[in-house]
Each structure stands twice: as structure tokens, then as C-alpha cells.
Design an enzyme around this catalytic site. Structure first.
Site, PDB file in Angstrom:
ATOM      1  CG  ASP A  33     -30.278  14.145   7.217  1.00 10.86           C
ATOM      2  OD1 ASP A  33     -29.188  15.478   7.883  1.00 10.86           O
ATOM      3  OD2 ASP A  33     -30.527  13.196   7.160  1.00 10.86           O
ATOM      4  CD  GLU A 116      -2.027  12.959  -2.094  1.00 18.19           C
ATOM      5  OE1 GLU A 116      -2.689  12.430  -2.565  1.00 18.19           O
ATOM      6  OE2 GLU A 116      -1.850  14.621  -1.795  1.00 18.19           O
ATOM      7  CE  LYS A 118      -2.656   4.985  -8.269  1.00 12.59           C
ATOM      8  NZ  LYS A 118      -3.274   4.025  -8.974  1.00 12.59           N
ATOM      9  CG  ASP A 120      -9.170   0.479  -8.117  1.00 11.88           C
ATOM     10  OD1 ASP A 120      -8.822   1.544  -9.056  1.00 11.88           O
ATOM     11  OD2 ASP A 120      -9.560  -0.360  -7.600  1.00 11.88           O
ATOM     12  CE1 TYR A 228      -5.424  13.159  -9.373  1.00 10.80           C
ATOM     13  CE2 TYR A 228      -6.974  11.818  -8.045  1.00 10.80           C
ATOM     14  CZ  TYR A 228      -6.195  12.235  -9.476  1.00 10.80           C
ATOM     15  OH  TYR A 228      -6.757  11.461 -10.753  1.00 10.80           O
ATOM     16  CE  LYS A 317      -1.216  -0.103  -8.471  1.00  6.78           C
ATOM     17  NZ  LYS A 317      -1.526  -0.177  -9.747  1.00  6.78           N
ATOM     18  CB  CYS A 411     -30.683 -31.597  -3.559  1.00  5.40           C
ATOM     19  SG  CYS A 411     -28.993 -31.348  -2.222  1.00  5.40           S
ATOM     20  CB  CYS A 414     -30.360 -35.045   0.404  1.00  4.76           C
ATOM     21  SG  CYS A 414     -31.713 -33.491  -0.124  1.00  4.76           S
ATOM     22  CB  CYS A 429     -32.013 -28.769  -1.736  1.00  2.00           C
ATOM     23  SG  CYS A 429     -32.422 -30.367  -0.978  1.00  2.00           S
ATOM     24  CB  CYS A 435     -30.939 -32.085   2.698  1.00  3.92           C
ATOM     25  SG  CYS A 435     -29.306 -31.200   1.861  1.00  3.92           S
TER      26      CYS A 435
HETATM   27  S1  IVH Z   1      -1.510  12.554  -8.577  1.00  9.04           S
HETATM   28  C1  IVH Z   1       0.443  13.367 -11.919  1.00  9.04           C
HETATM   29  N1  IVH Z   1      -3.147  11.093  -6.795  1.00  9.04           N
HETATM   30  O1  IVH Z   1      -4.151   7.708 -10.212  1.00  9.04           O
HETATM   31  C2  IVH Z   1       0.281  12.590 -10.642  1.00  9.04           C
HETATM   32  N2  IVH Z   1      -3.533  10.342  -8.595  1.00  9.04           N
HETATM   33  O2  IVH Z   1      -1.771   6.711 -12.428  1.00  9.04           O
HETATM   34  C3  IVH Z   1      -1.583  12.778 -11.023  1.00  9.04           C
HETATM   35  N3  IVH Z   1      -5.056   8.499  -8.475  1.00  9.04           N
HETATM   36  O3  IVH Z   1      -5.063   8.757 -12.895  1.00  9.04           O
HETATM   37  C4  IVH Z   1      -1.916  12.273 -10.372  1.00  9.04           C
HETATM   38  N4  IVH Z   1      -5.220   8.232  -6.302  1.00  9.04           N
HETATM   39  O4  IVH Z   1      -6.753   8.821 -11.455  1.00  9.04           O
HETATM   40  C5  IVH Z   1      -2.559  11.204  -7.830  1.00  9.04           C
HETATM   41  N5  IVH Z   1      -3.723  10.415  -3.973  1.00  9.04           N
HETATM   42  C6  IVH Z   1      -3.787  10.646  -5.895  1.00  9.04           C
HETATM   43  C7  IVH Z   1      -4.573   9.410  -6.331  1.00  9.04           C
HETATM   44  C8  IVH Z   1      -4.697   9.595  -8.649  1.00  9.04           C
HETATM   45  C9  IVH Z   1      -5.464   8.087  -7.145  1.00  9.04           C
HETATM   46  C10 IVH Z   1      -4.774   7.711  -9.652  1.00  9.04           C
HETATM   47  C11 IVH Z   1      -5.099   8.801 -10.923  1.00  9.04           C
HETATM   48  C12 IVH Z   1      -4.576   9.142 -11.433  1.00  9.04           C
HETATM   49  C13 IVH Z   1      -4.068   7.531 -11.192  1.00  9.04           C
HETATM   50  C14 IVH Z   1      -2.303   7.791 -12.124  1.00  9.04           C
END
Ligand code: IVH
Length: 673
Positions: A33, A116, A118, A120, A228, A317, A411, A414, A429, A435
Site C-alpha cells: 500500500d 453465476e 445472483k 444482492d 455480469y 433463488k 431489571c 432481579c 441492570c 442478578c
Molecule cells: S443478468 C438479462 N446476472 O438481478 C439479464 N443479473 O432480476 C439481466 N442480478 O436487475 C440480468 N446478479 O440487478 C444478472 N449475475 C447476475 C446478477 C443479476 C444480480 C440482478 C440484476 C438484475 C436482477 C434481475
């Protein structure tokens, strides 16, 4: 301007971009760094000297933008789509079946999917023109998003300029901005301690951070991004497989998720799902499922779309980590250190893979901020193996006649006072040893090595005896008979005899050990030793005023007030009486006398800031040896303020009250005069 200077600046920028990439995108830095900082400082210095050479794609130009007053809109040239969901193995197999049918492939076809996690977070679109980031946008409704260029520029893993070459003239990178779990937890812990609003989950944290008008605020949030997919790509070519496009993006310096694989058929997808699911809690970021995409772009084109979602991809999911349920009661639990924590009793709900019927509300401030009431419908969140919590209340579903929940005065275990010190979020407490909730822990401390040191009296034994209600206070230890001990599980006659002998032996102790054993908050063994040396006798400690306590080395206002509140509880004094009655004893001595005729006798000092040579404790001792008194806060009774560097509010107050201010040298002069 010399072209040498231009070259030098561009070379520094390229080096910094390369190291950013190694660090952020590959998680594999090449240089320490400090070396990176040196390059950055060198560039900053040159840019400060020649501001006309600053370009928007310079690595120094991340947080420079001024706050905006409103978000501009961005029309997506290609819509940002959503994904269909599969919630079970069956639904995933149906998806695969539809893909095969549409492509007119038979069951044996080894169809490749790019799998991949998904992520969040919040979807973003990043537009690069000739390799330079020119615009960042939210997904919005998929057609129109918001311009968040000023904010995406602050995310260090998003390159302001692409690396290498061969990228299309216009390239739109799409991906997910997210807040890693550690950053989220840290952010919320800080917000909670400061009495500020917390984020419900990392997704809201990411989305909220991107929608700040002031980029400086976004820059303070620990955000990250994984790409992605790509949107627009003109003036150049891209590979014809999704997996290869992602690899290519990585080579251009874009960060992509390392957990991606190419798998074959529905079985390959399911295996990936299972594998990631098992490691979900260990990942440093939140995921809510996995996404499978037909890897071949030609096949993707053939498959096309249904309404807003592609036929060639699906989100598989994981079980939800957030669910709705009702609050049946709010109760207060007392922890081992006396912390009184509100807990919501919930109508049982299946969330994050388990049935949850209790959720923490953290502390009274947070309970009030969220205003959780009995009868409310709430979102419960259970992420990973962390304790389930009430994330928020659905106010629209609040029944009439609910009331705000108040911190109990007594509390619940006690009935001692519940106290909350100024500036503290946690209510406690004050029952201490009395206690039951705090008893086991307090007893383990009492028998521990640096306290009464009762050999053979382990934690398990303490818990066993507390559970059997045989130990309520430490005094009860000295009433245990050998017979009673030998009848305990896993305890023979011999061990019982040995234990009795060590209980007997522990009765002869020292004042310092005894004070430590009492388990007064903030009184560790060093403070206990200072107290014992200073006061000599227990009764002097018990009757010491706040001010007298603060004249002891390493006792400040907080510790003094802890000691006072401990001895102000009659229960604690009763336990001490009984201990002495049962024979716990120590040699006592005379208190340390402050010289009556020292150079500083009769003078009261307060110390603040960092002194050039003495530590605060050393300064305190120096003053006391010369007969002076040291207290924690400036008042009209203060004669001198000994102030070092970085003195703050005490200095201001002393000036206001016309208290004489000394530095270390002036103090020494005063003593020797
Ligand atoms: S592909 C045509 N890949 O999920 C497909 N989406 O419900 C476009 N998301 O709005 C999305 N991880 O924000 C894709 N590995 C991933 C993802 C991903 C998260 C989210 C993305 C999208 C939503 C779709």
C-alpha cells in the site's frame, strides 16, 4: 509544457490504474500500500502544480464532483431486463426443458450454461467511450434510469479508464453494485452506536448509497461492483460466448465475480447451486440465488425474450432471508454483563432456512427508532448464521391502539434499577452479583485465577451450581459442603475434598484480588491494585467520593462512577459482609497520604491532551506526589488545567472559567519553585 511532463503524468496514471486493477479487480496486489500511496501522492503533486493537465479519467478524480441538486435521467439504449425466477429444482428443470424445446435440442444435448451468483445489490450501467467512463446510470424501470455518474466514479473498483486495448468504441458494462457484508455490519454498528438510522439490508445500503446527491457521502460507503453483462457495444467486437465476454471484461480492468463457472445441463446447474448454497454464509457479499445463462450468444438470440425477461436465463433463488410476521410481545433480556436488550417475540416464521420466533431489537434506541410495537407486522431478517433481527415495521398494517414500548425501570430478572449512562446506547441492570442473569458470569470471574483463584472451580461447575440454585452470590461458595460437592455429577470424593481445600485456601487473599473479584465494570486487575494501594482498607474504597476515587492513578470519571454505583447498591454490600463473615480476609494498610506541605498542596488539577514527555498517569502521580489533587472535569473549583497537544473541550471550558492553564514545563517549574 514539456511532452516529458505529459509522459510522466500519463505513466503515473497508467501505473496507478494497473495497481488499482490488481488490488480491486483481481484481489492480488503487486506492491505494498505504501508504494501505491507514493505513486498517488506523486501524481497529486504534479496535478496540483499543473491543474490544466488534470483529466476526468485521472485516478485522482474520483470524489471531485460537487453535489448535484437532482438526478438527470438516462434513456437506456437497450432495455435493462429482469430475470424470471425458479424457486425449486422442478422449476429449474422446467426452465431447462423449455430452452431445449425452443432450440430443438434433444435431452442428450450438452447445453452449456454460464452459472453465476445472483448478487444482492443494485443494478448499474456504466458507459465507456473510447475506454473512458463517461456515464453511470441506475436501472430505473429498465427503460429510463437515473444519472449517477458522480457516485459511480467514487467506487474504487470501477475503473475510470479501461486497461489494455481492443475494447469497442462504445461499451456499456452492466453489473451489480453491492455493499460487502463486513462493510454493512460495520456501517450499521457505527450508525447504531451514534443513534443514527441503520440500513435494513445490504441491498438497500447499496441502492441508497448510489442515490446520494453528494458524492462525498457515497465515497464514504464501502461499495463494490461485479459486472455480469454488456449492453451497447459498437465500434468493435466481443466474443460470442457470455463466459468469454466476462473474462474479456476482466482483462479490460472490470471487476467480475470469481465464483462463475460454465456448467452443463440442469444437473450442472443444480450442482453449482448446491455448492454455492453451502458456501453462501462464507462469501463476503450477499447473494440471493444463482443465475444461469445460456452461454452461446447465438443461442441466446434464437431464444429471445418473453415480456421483460430473457428466455435464455433464469434466477434460481435461495430460500428468502426476509419474511413478514407479527410481533406478539416485546420483552427485555438481561445478558451476562447486565446489558438489558429488547427482544421481539414473533409469530413463528420460516426465514433463512430456520423457523424464527425471536428477533433482537439491539437496544432501546433502535427499538424506538424503528418504533416496533406489540401487534405490528414486521420484516424479520435472518442472514447467514447471524441472530435474526427485526429489520423494519410495515406501518400501513399497524392495528389501532398500539403503544410505544418503554425501557423498564427495574431489571426483569432481579428488580434492581436499570441504568443508562449518558451517551451510552446500552441500558444495564445494576444488580451485579445479585442478578441471576449475571450470576454465572460474575461467579466465574470471582473464582478465576487473577481473582480469588479457587483451583478446580471451573466454568462448568459454576454453571451446574447456578442451575441447581445452589449458588446465588459468591458468598454461597463458602457454604458448600464437601458432601454436597461429592454428590454432584462427575465429581468423586477425592475431587470434592480437593475443591473444599482450595475454597478454604482462597479465603486468605489480598485487597487487590478481592476488589478485582467483585467484577465491578471497568475495574481490571491493574485498577484494583491501584485502588488497594491508594486506599489501603476496603471501607475507605466503599466510602470514597467520586473525587477521591478520581485521584487514584488510572481512575477517570467513568471508572469512578462505575465504582460508586457498585457500592451504592445495598445487595453488593450485603454480599461483601457475608464474604467477610465466612472468613474471606486480607491484610489492610493505611491509605497513601498526600503530602500536606507539598508545593501543590490544596491545589486541584485537571489534565487534558497529549503531554510532550509524561503520560497522563505519570503526570497525575507527579502532581499527587507534590500534594496536589487531580480530578476529571473542569469546574470553578479547578485551580490549574495541565494541557498538552490536541486539548479539546476541557481547554475551552478552562478558558471560559478563567482557570490557569499550564503546559508540562510550567508544571515542573511550579513544583520546583
Ligand atoms: S443478468 C438479462 N446476472 O438481478 C439479464 N443479473 O432480476 C439481466 N442480478 O436487475 C440480468 N446478479 O440487478 C444478472 N449475475 C447476475 C446478477 C443479476 C444480480 C440482478 C440484476 C438484475 C436482477 C434481475
Amino acid at each position: 509544457m514539456s511532452s516529458g511532463l505529459h509522459k510522466k503524468i500519463e505513466s503515473l496514471r497508467d501505473q496507478i490504474r494497473h495497481h488499482n486493477y490488481r488490488y480491486h479487480a483481481l484481489d492480488d496486489p503487486e506492491i505494498p500500500d505504501i508504494e501505491y500511496d507514493r505513486l498517488l501522492r506523486e501524481l497529486q503533486a504534479l496535478e496540483a502544480e499543473y491543474p490544466e493537465l488534470i483529466t476526468p479519467d485521472s485516478p485522482t478524480q474520483r470524489v471531485g464532483d460537487a453535489p448535484i441538486s437532482a438526478f438527470g435521467t438516462v434513456q437506456h439504449e437497450l432495455p435493462m431486463l429482469s430475470l424470471g425466477n425458479a424457486f425449486s429444482e422442478d422449476e429449474l428443470r422446467e426452465f431447462h426443458r423449455r430452452v431445449l424445446d425452443k432450440l430443438e435440442l434433444d435431452d442428450q444435448a450438452e447445453l452449456k450454461y454460464a452459472a453465476e451468483p445472483k448478487l444482492d445489490g443494485a443494478a448499474v450501467s456504466l458507459l465507456y467511450e473510447n475506454g473512458v467512463l463517461i456515464r453511470g446510470a441506475t436501472r430505473g424501470d429498465g427503460t429510463t434510469g437515473e444519472d449517477i455518474t458522480h457516485n459511480v466514479r467514487t467506487i474504487e473498483s470501477i475503473p475510470l479508464k479501461l486497461l489494455g486495448n481492443g475494447y469497442p468504441d462504445r461499451l456499456e458494462v452492466r453489473g451489480e453494485v453491492f455493499m460487502p457484508k463486513a462493510g454493512f455490519d460495520e456501517y450499521n454498528a457505527k450508525a447504531r452506536a451514534a443513534g443514527e438510522k441503520t440500513f435494513v439490508n445490504p441491498r438497500n445500503a447499496a441502492a441508497g448509497s448510489l442515490r446520494q446527491l453528494n458524492p462525498k457521502l457515497t465515497a464514504e460507503r464501502p461499495l463494490d461492483m461485479y459486472a455480469y453483462s454488456v449492453g451497447v457495444a459498437s465500434g468493435g467486437t466481443l466474443p460470442r460466448r457470455h463466459s468469454e465476454i466476462i473474462d474479456q471484461l476482466q482483462e479490460w480492468g472490470i471487476k467480475v465475480c470469481p465464483e462463475r463457472r460454465v456448467v452443463i445441463g440442469a444437473d450442472g446447474c443444480l450442482e453449482f447451486y448446491k455448492n454455492i448454497g453451502e458456501r453462501r454464509d462464507a462469501l463476503s457479499y450477499e447473494i440471493d440465488g444463482v443465475v444461469y445463462k445460456v452461454d452461446s450468444l447465438d443461442m441466446q438470440a434464437e431464444l429471445g425474450f418473453v415480456s421483460r425477461a430473457p428466455r435464455w436465463a433464469v434466477a434460481h433463488k435461495f430460500p428468502a432471508q426476509e419474511e413478514l410476521t407479527e410481533v406478539e410481545a416485546v420483552e427485555f433480556q438481561v445478558g451476562r454483563t447486565g446489558a438489558v436488550t429488547p427482544v421481539a417475540r414473533l409469530k413463528p416464521v420460516f426465514v433463512g432456512g430456520v423457523t424464527v420466533s425471536n428477533a433482537t431489537l439491539h437496544n432501546i434506541d433502535e427499538l424506538h427508532r424503528k418504533d416496533v410495537r406489540v401487534g405490528d407486522t414486521v420484516i424479520v431478517r435472518r442472514a447467514g448464521d447471524v441472530i435474526p433481527e427485526v429489520a423494519s415495521v410495515i406501518l400501513g398494517r399497524r392495528p389501532s391502539g398500539t403503544r410505544r414500548v418503554q425501557l423498564p425501570k427495574k431489571c426483569p430478572v432481579c428488580k434492581s434499577h436499570v441504568a443508562r449512562e449518558e451517551g451510552e446506547t446500552v441500558a444495564r441492570c445494576t444488580g451485579g452479583l445479585f442478578c441471576a442473569a449475571q450470576r454465572a458470569e460474575a461467579l466465574k470471574h470471582f473464582v478465576s485465577r487473577r481473582a480469588l483463584d479457587i483451583e478446580g472451580f471451573g466454568g462448568k461447575l459454576v454453571e451446574q451450581l447456578v442451575a441447581a440454585d445452589r449458588l446465588k452470590t459468591p458468598a454461597d461458595i463458602f457454604q458448600l459442603s464437601t458432601k454436597e460437592l461429592s454428590e454432584l455429577e462427575r465429581m468423586g470424593e477425592k475431587s470434592a475434598n480437593n475443591l473444599t481445600a482450595s475454597i478454604q485456601a482462597s479465603k486468605s487473599t489480598t485487597l487487590s484480588r478481592f476488589l478485582y473479584a467483585l467484577g465491578i465494570r471497568e475495574v481490571g486487575d491493574a485498577t484494583a491494585a491501584s485502588l488497594a494501594a491508594h486506599f489501603g482498607k476496603l471501607k475507605n474504597v466503599i466510602s470514597a467520593t467520586d473525587e477521591e476515587l478520581q485521584s487514584v492513578a488510572d481512575v477517570g470519571p467513568v471508572v469512578a462512577s462505575r465504582i460508586r454505583s457498585f457500592f451504592d447498591e445495598q445487595h453488593n454490600l450485603d454480599v461483601i459482609d457475608r464474604l467477610q463473615e465466612y472468613g474471606v480476609e486480607w491484610p489492610e494498610s493505611d491509605p497513601v497520604k498526600t503530602p500536606k506541605d507539598g508545593a501543590l498542596s490544596g491545589k486541584t488539577f485537571v489534565i487534558t491532551g497529549t503531554l510532550p514527555t509524561l503520560t497522563r498517569d505519570e503526570a497525575k502521580e507527579t502532581i499527587q506526589e507534590a500534594g496536589g489533587k487531580v480530578t476529571g472535569s473542569v469546574s470553578s473549583k479547578t485551580d490549574y488545567l495541565l494541557a498538552g497537544e490536541k486539548a479539546g473541550s476541557k481547554l475551552a471550558k478552562a478558558e471560559r472559567l478563567d482557570v490557569t492553564i499550564l503546559d508540562e514545563a510550567a508544571l515542573e517549574k511550579l513544583i520546583s519553585s
